[in-house]
Design an enzyme around this catalytic site. Structure first.
Site: not given
Ligand SMILES: NC(=O)c1ccc[n+]([C@@H]2O[C@H](COP(=O)([O-])OP(=O)(O)OC[C@H]3O[C@@H](n4cnc5c(N)ncnc54)[C@H](OP(=O)(O)O)[C@@H]3O)[C@@H](O)[C@H]2O)c1
Length: 241
Positions: A14, A143, A147, A180
């Site tokens: 995202i 679970g 979070y 997502i």
């Molecule tokens: N995907 C979904 O369905 C969904 C739904 C609801 C909410 N969200 C929220 O949306 C956000 C993005 O999710 P996503 O699914 O796109 O995640 P993702 O694909 O796993 O990407 C996570 C990103 O965050 C970075 N990151 C993780 N821990 C970090 C830290 N301690 N310091 C700095 N950067 C960090 C990662 O860096 P690296 O690449 O270096 O690991 C990566 O760039 C999150 O907050 C998640 O909780 C996601």
């Protein structure tokens, strides 16, 4: 000169969509990431968006990372707190480490990154802070006690900071995405996705990262100046607050 936007976790999923959408909308974008150098370098090469590596769960590292961005690009006026992790386990099996890792990144990370840019936003009487929470912070999820607690905390943080920022023309809002189609969700076995997850989503599909990015671009814009302290749900009708 264009406004500077910082997207934490802005190199994948995202966050990568948010970074590229903000760039397309004319902002100067900096994308932070934690440790996946390969993905970050590929993202930088493909988009031309500079990447900055630090762990948002560290206050000192966040301060230094932001100082480097501001020295290179100028003051951060748009902040998207997007970095997030999961360490899922049923509560009776959850370790203190799983709890602390998720709270450290997904909740304390918002303090660590917002605090160093907040005084500058107040001094310049302009700012946009957009926090990426989650549907599971609104409804809870088996679970995911760690979070869901962190993501619900993000909403309290958003509403409190919105009250503090309002008189200084700083808006603070949250987005709660549902499922997502990022790498994380696409990694779920197709059978589980098709038989258990998608049937819970009334629109009948996963959301696209770009659908979250477009909300961010709107909230960052001058047009959204009267919106603060809000939580925007983008979950295909899966949960109504
Ligand atoms: N995907 C979904 O369905 C969904 C739904 C609801 C909410 N969200 C929220 O949306 C956000 C993005 O999710 P996503 O699914 O796109 O995640 P993702 O694909 O796993 O990407 C996570 C990103 O965050 C970075 N990151 C993780 N821990 C970090 C830290 N301690 N310091 C700095 N950067 C960090 C990662 O860096 P690296 O690449 O270096 O690991 C990566 O760039 C999150 O907050 C998640 O909780 C996601």
């Amino acid at each position: 000169m264009s406004r500077v936007a910082l997207v934490t976790g802005g190199t994948r999923g995202i966050g990568a969509s948010i970074s590229t959408a903000l760039k397309a909308a004319g902002y100067t974008v900096a994308a932070n990431y934690a440790g996946n150098d390969e993905a970050a370098k590929a993202f930088e090469a493909e988009t031309g968006i500079p990447v900055f590596k630090w762990d948002v769960s560290s206050y000192e590292a966040s301060k230094q990372g932001i100082a480097a961005i501001e020295a290179a690009l100028g003051p951060v006026e748009i902040l998207v707190n997007n970095a997030g992790i999961t360490r899922d386990a049923m509560f009776h099996k959850m370790t203190p480490e799983q709890w602390n890792d998720v709270i450290g990144t997904n909740l304390t990370g918002l303090f660590n990154v917002t605090h160093p840019v907040w005084t500058g936003m107040r001094d310049r009487s302009f700012g946009r802070v957009i926090n990426i929470s989650s549907i599971n912070g609104q409804k809870g999820q088996m679970g995911q006690a760690n979070y869901s607690a962190a993501k619900a905390g993000d909403l309290g943080f958003t509403k409190s900071l919105a009250q503090e920022g309002a008189a200084k023309n700083i808006t603070v809002n949250a987005i709660c995405p549902g499922y997502i189609g990022t790498e994380m969700v696409r990694a779920i076995p197709e059978k589980v996705l098709n038989e258990r997850i998608i049937p819970q989503i009334p629109v009948g599909r996963l959301g696209e990262p770009e659908e979250i990015a477009r909300i961010v671009v709107f909230l960052a814009s001058d047009d959204a100046g009267f919106i603060t302290g809000s939580t925007i749900s983008a979950n295909g009708g899966q949960f109504f607050v």
